[in-house]
Design a protein around this motif. Structure first.
Motif, PDB file in Angstrom:
ATOM      1  N   HIS A  95       0.758  -1.150  -0.140  1.00  0.00           N
ATOM      2  CA  HIS A  95       0.030  -0.148   0.136  1.00  0.00           C
ATOM      3  C   HIS A  95       0.661   1.349  -0.091  1.00  0.00           C
ATOM      4  N   GLU A  96       0.562   2.360  -0.835  1.00  0.00           N
ATOM      5  CA  GLU A  96       1.171   3.616  -1.065  1.00  0.00           C
ATOM      6  C   GLU A  96       2.728   3.205  -1.466  1.00  0.00           C
ATOM      7  N   GLU A  97       2.873   2.166  -2.147  1.00  0.00           N
ATOM      8  CA  GLU A  97       4.197   2.005  -2.859  1.00  0.00           C
ATOM      9  C   GLU A  97       4.447   2.925  -4.088  1.00  0.00           C
ATOM     10  N   THR A  98       5.624   3.298  -4.241  1.00  0.00           N
ATOM     11  CA  THR A  98       5.798   4.278  -5.372  1.00  0.00           C
ATOM     12  C   THR A  98       6.696   3.248  -6.481  1.00  0.00           C
ATOM     13  N   LEU A  99       6.286   3.420  -7.893  1.00  0.00           N
ATOM     14  CA  LEU A  99       6.799   2.373  -8.891  1.00  0.00           C
ATOM     15  C   LEU A  99       7.801   3.396  -9.451  1.00  0.00           C
ATOM     16  N   GLY A 105       6.064   1.727 -15.826  1.00  0.00           N
ATOM     17  CA  GLY A 105       4.707   1.406 -15.373  1.00  0.00           C
ATOM     18  C   GLY A 105       4.271   0.089 -15.598  1.00  0.00           C
ATOM     19  N   ASN A 106       5.360  -0.892 -15.402  1.00  0.00           N
ATOM     20  CA  ASN A 106       4.893  -2.306 -15.223  1.00  0.00           C
ATOM     21  C   ASN A 106       4.863  -2.917 -14.031  1.00  0.00           C
ATOM     22  N   VAL A 107       4.205  -3.623 -13.378  1.00  0.00           N
ATOM     23  CA  VAL A 107       4.169  -3.832 -12.150  1.00  0.00           C
ATOM     24  C   VAL A 107       3.303  -5.298 -11.921  1.00  0.00           C
ATOM     25  N   GLU A 108       3.937  -6.174 -11.205  1.00  0.00           N
ATOM     26  CA  GLU A 108       3.132  -7.542 -10.976  1.00  0.00           C
ATOM     27  C   GLU A 108       2.391  -7.377  -9.619  1.00  0.00           C
ATOM     28  N   VAL A 109       1.324  -7.891  -9.770  1.00  0.00           N
ATOM     29  CA  VAL A 109       0.161  -7.636  -8.582  1.00  0.00           C
ATOM     30  C   VAL A 109       0.247  -9.253  -8.202  1.00  0.00           C
ATOM     31  N   GLU A 110       0.500  -9.318  -6.696  1.00  0.00           N
ATOM     32  CA  GLU A 110       0.592 -10.592  -6.249  1.00  0.00           C
ATOM     33  C   GLU A 110      -0.439 -10.747  -5.155  1.00  0.00           C
ATOM     34  N   LEU A 111      -1.293 -11.900  -5.162  1.00  0.00           N
ATOM     35  CA  LEU A 111      -2.396 -11.923  -4.106  1.00  0.00           C
ATOM     36  C   LEU A 111      -2.011 -13.000  -2.989  1.00  0.00           C
ATOM     37  N   LEU A 143       0.423  -5.871 -14.655  1.00  0.00           N
ATOM     38  CA  LEU A 143      -0.093  -4.515 -15.260  1.00  0.00           C
ATOM     39  C   LEU A 143       0.953  -3.833 -16.190  1.00  0.00           C
ATOM     40  N   THR A 144       0.793  -3.539 -17.426  1.00  0.00           N
ATOM     41  CA  THR A 144       1.778  -2.739 -18.116  1.00  0.00           C
ATOM     42  C   THR A 144       1.514  -1.578 -18.301  1.00  0.00           C
ATOM     43  N   ASN A 145       2.308  -0.688 -18.566  1.00  0.00           N
ATOM     44  CA  ASN A 145       2.544   0.595 -19.333  1.00  0.00           C
ATOM     45  C   ASN A 145       1.236   1.661 -18.225  1.00  0.00           C
ATOM     46  N   LEU A 173      -1.223   2.783  -5.405  1.00  0.00           N
ATOM     47  CA  LEU A 173       0.090   2.651  -5.761  1.00  0.00           C
ATOM     48  C   LEU A 173       0.401   3.977  -6.668  1.00  0.00           C
ATOM     49  N   TYR A 174       1.719   4.454  -6.629  1.00  0.00           N
ATOM     50  CA  TYR A 174       1.925   5.641  -6.976  1.00  0.00           C
ATOM     51  C   TYR A 174       3.370   5.373  -8.407  1.00  0.00           C
ATOM     52  N   VAL A 175       2.951   5.927  -9.459  1.00  0.00           N
ATOM     53  CA  VAL A 175       3.776   5.492 -10.739  1.00  0.00           C
ATOM     54  C   VAL A 175       4.611   6.559 -11.157  1.00  0.00           C
TER      55      VAL A 175
END
Length: 190
Positions: A95-99, A105-111, A143-145, A173-175
């Motif tokens: 939560h509130e992580e900065t990419l 703008g690519n991030v893996e979302v893990e559950l 998630l990409t771009n 999430l901050y990109v």
């Protein structure tokens, strides 16, 4: 305002009647009605009819996930009644992580799903309140771009009938992205 006072007074009167006390009604010069259990304030005694009390049904909230025997939910075959999960949340990104800019703008979302996701259950990902990834039998999404700025991520757990049974707490999430609109550094060659 008078209606609110009357409703509150009636609520008080009902509560007092439930305790088998006498209730008195007074009206002041402005027409405001007051209920009291104090006979010294004057007023007329009010006869209240007993209330019928019907116990309410237990309502399960989405976020209140009761614990169950993990082996029961994990081994349940498709078509069986829905069994809640002990844990259903977004593990990464935090939560509130900065990419950073370098991720483009690519991030893996893990559950985190405990016990393991049943065969007939699916998960879908929401980005800023809109379905971003269709429902799949997975614990990870890519998630990409993503555009620069603030984004909200949420995951939904769907049962065999496609009904949403759980929703994770939102994760912000901050990109950061490189921008041609930012001023150039005068000490750096173009």
């Amino acid at each position: 305002m008078n209606k609110v006072l009357v409703v509150l007074a009636l609520g008080l009167a009902v509560g007092l009647a439930a305790q088998a006390q006498t209730v008195y009604r007074t009206t002041d010069a402005q027409g405001n009605v007051t209920f009291t259990d104090n006979p010294e304030r004057g007023g007329e005694e009010v006869e209240l009819t007993p209330l019928t009390v019907v116990p309410s049904r237990e309502v399960r909230q989405e976020r209140a996930v009761p614990r169950v025997d993990g082996s029961r939910a994990a081994t349940a075959s498709p078509g069986q009644p829905f069994m809640p999960y002990d844990s259903f949340r977004i593990l990464a990104p935090a939560h509130e992580e900065t990419l950073p800019t370098g991720h483009a703008g690519n991030v893996e979302v893990e559950l985190d799903i405990v016990p393991e996701l049943r065969e007939d259950h699916r998960v879908r990902l929401l980005l800023n309140g809109q379905v971003s990834q269709s429902a799949m039998h997975t614990r990870a999404f890519m998630l990409t771009n993503l555009d620069r700025g603030e984004h909200q991520l949420q995951a939904e757990l769907l049962d065999a009938g496609g009904e949403v049974r759980h929703r994770t707490s939102p994760v912000t999430l901050y990109v950061q992205r490189a921008s041609v609109n930012l001023p150039q550094n005068p000490n750096r060659p173009n």
